[in-house]
Design an enzyme around this catalytic site. Structure first.
Site, mmCIF file in Angstrom:
data_model
loop_
_atom_site.group_PDB
_atom_site.id
_atom_site.type_symbol
_atom_site.label_atom_id
_atom_site.label_comp_id
_atom_site.label_asym_id
_atom_site.label_seq_id
_atom_site.Cartn_x
_atom_site.Cartn_y
_atom_site.Cartn_z
ATOM 1 N N ARG A 186 -9.738 -4.907 18.996
ATOM 2 C CA ARG A 186 -9.528 -3.475 18.475
ATOM 3 C C ARG A 186 -7.877 -2.961 19.051
ATOM 4 O O ARG A 186 -7.112 -2.352 18.234
ATOM 5 C CB ARG A 186 -10.249 -2.677 18.563
ATOM 6 N N TYR A 241 1.574 13.940 -0.389
ATOM 7 C CA TYR A 241 0.430 12.775 -1.454
ATOM 8 C C TYR A 241 -1.370 13.837 -0.807
ATOM 9 O O TYR A 241 -1.905 13.916 -0.305
ATOM 10 C CB TYR A 241 0.744 11.379 -0.106
ATOM 11 N N ASP A 294 6.355 10.925 5.786
ATOM 12 C CA ASP A 294 6.018 9.992 4.905
ATOM 13 C C ASP A 294 7.387 9.238 3.970
ATOM 14 O O ASP A 294 7.456 9.727 3.031
ATOM 15 C CB ASP A 294 5.166 9.823 3.645
ATOM 16 N N LYS A 314 1.457 -0.869 0.160
ATOM 17 C CA LYS A 314 3.388 -0.488 -0.756
ATOM 18 C C LYS A 314 3.470 -1.359 -0.805
ATOM 19 O O LYS A 314 3.427 -2.838 -0.985
ATOM 20 C CB LYS A 314 3.410 0.697 -0.742
#
Length: 387
Positions: free
Chosen positions: A54, A107, A180, A205
């Site tokens: 992890r 967003y 962002d 993206k």
């Protein structure tokens, strides 16, 4: 080295993997240690090297090293999605009574996070006009303000904030500046050169680039890196190794893909601006964009995402246009090789400003198809709309 060269070589060390060009994918949870001393050393420094699946594997570290190098960050932290990256960044500064300043064109899921989970934890979020001047922003800063959160630019309505000026105000008051930077990527906006402390990407993206992985990454300066990494780890965030591998692979071709997205987007915007059914086009690279001067000053390029406002029409006419497009898909993402189109209502996610256009707003992502084919598809759609 120039950016194209760094995109190919950043995060790579073939000598450590028997000469293989790409790092292998590690599907790992448990890591075995050869001695009690080695195990105790790892437990004392769980964020240095391989400790537990992890906490990261070599392919994750390669991806983080590459992204951090491209944007000039001290270090990067990987998350399982763009929203997870935003959440980890904001949670690293969340405290009972904290005050966050967030741009109104943020967003949508970021707003839901601020108005939901963060509010429950005692964080107050105040939204502001993305075109706010520095003096007006400074008047909103309080002793409890911990974060200034921006987008570069907003991914629905594409206002551009004066990030360096707003960051200067924030830093005078000890406020951390987050941005962002998904739209421009590290190639077209150098966040740290413009006063940003933490730059966040939905790597889903453009970095992945093929619409087949969920991935986020947080680039940090030295002052914030370890806090963000510990926060992400404490929340149990870990991206899937296959998705990280796809992010690293996508990164290698970003320098070839993004200019085509840019060129196609500008060509579509120019063509749409001349169509009688179009009220206006919203593209930062166009001279008629309200903040084009800021774009020209701070950005070195544009991606393929922009919006267009149509003249007022009935919904069934809009459906006639969109439902039968052959090349533009309708979906809730962007940044992949394929072109997308989405009808949006900016007023659903605004509180400090009002979206006043009467006609429908369409967000368009220009993919890597031949632009003449994309124009023909839109032309046929507009013909159906007019009929």
């Amino acid at each position: 080295m120039k950016t194209a060269t760094r995109l190919v070589h950043a995060g790579r060390d073939p000598a450590r993997q028997q000469g293989m060009v790409n790092p292998p994918v590690y599907h790992a949870s448990t890591v075995l240690f050869e001695s009690l001393d080695a195990l105790e050393r790892a437990a004392a420094n769980p964020f240095e090297g391989v400790y537990y699946g992890r906490n990261g594997t070599p392919v994750q570290f390669a991806f983080e090293d590459a992204v951090a190098e491209l944007e000039g960050a001290h270090g990067a932290v990987t998350a399982c999605s763009g929203l997870a990256a935003i959440t980890a960044a904001l949670m690293s500064h969340a405290r009972q009574g904290a005050h966050f300043l967030v741009t109104d064109n943020v967003y949508g899921p970021t707003r839901k996070l601020c108005d939901g989970l963060l509010k429950q934890l005692g964080v107050t979020t105040e939204y502001f006009d993305p075109t706010i001047d520095p003096e007006a922003l400074e008047a909103r800063v309080t002793d409890a303000t911990r974060v200034l959160f921006l987008e570069a630019p907003g991914s629905l309505t594409f206002e551009i904030s004066d990030i360096p000026a707003l960051a200067e105000v924030a830093h005078r008051h000890g406020v951390t500046v987050m941005a962002d930077n998904t739209w421009a990527t590290p190639l077209y906006f150098k966040a740290f050169d413009h006063g940003v402390d933490i730059s966040i990407h939905a790597a889903t993206k453009y970095l992945v680039g093929h619409a087949d992985a969920m991935l986020g990454v947080i680039n940090c300066n030295e002052a914030h890196y370890m806090n963000v990494r510990k926060t992400a780890a404490g929340m149990g965030y870990c991206a899937g190794p296959d998705d990280i591998y796809l992010g690293l692979r996508g990164l290698r071709t970003l320098g070839q893909r993004l200019p085509t997205h840019q060129a196609n987007g500008i060509a579509l915007a120019e063509w749409l601006a001349a169509q009688p059914q179009v009220a206006r086009v919203i593209h930062p690279a166009r001279a008629d964009h309200p903040q084009h001067a800021l774009f020209a000053r701070d950005f070195t390029g544009a991606s393929g995402l922009f919006s267009v406002v149509l003249a007022p029409i009935e919904r069934d006419r809009l459906a006639a246009m969109l439902d039968h497009l052959e090349l533009f898909g309708m979906g809730f993402s962007w940044g992949g090789y394929e072109s997308l189109i989405l009808a949006v209502d900016p007023n659903r996610s605004r509180t400090a400003t009002r979206w006043s256009d009467e006609g429908p707003t369409l967000r368009i992502h220009a993919g890597l198809e031949a632009v003449d084919d994309l124009i023909a598809d839109l032309a046929a759609g507009l013909k159906r709309l007019a009929a």
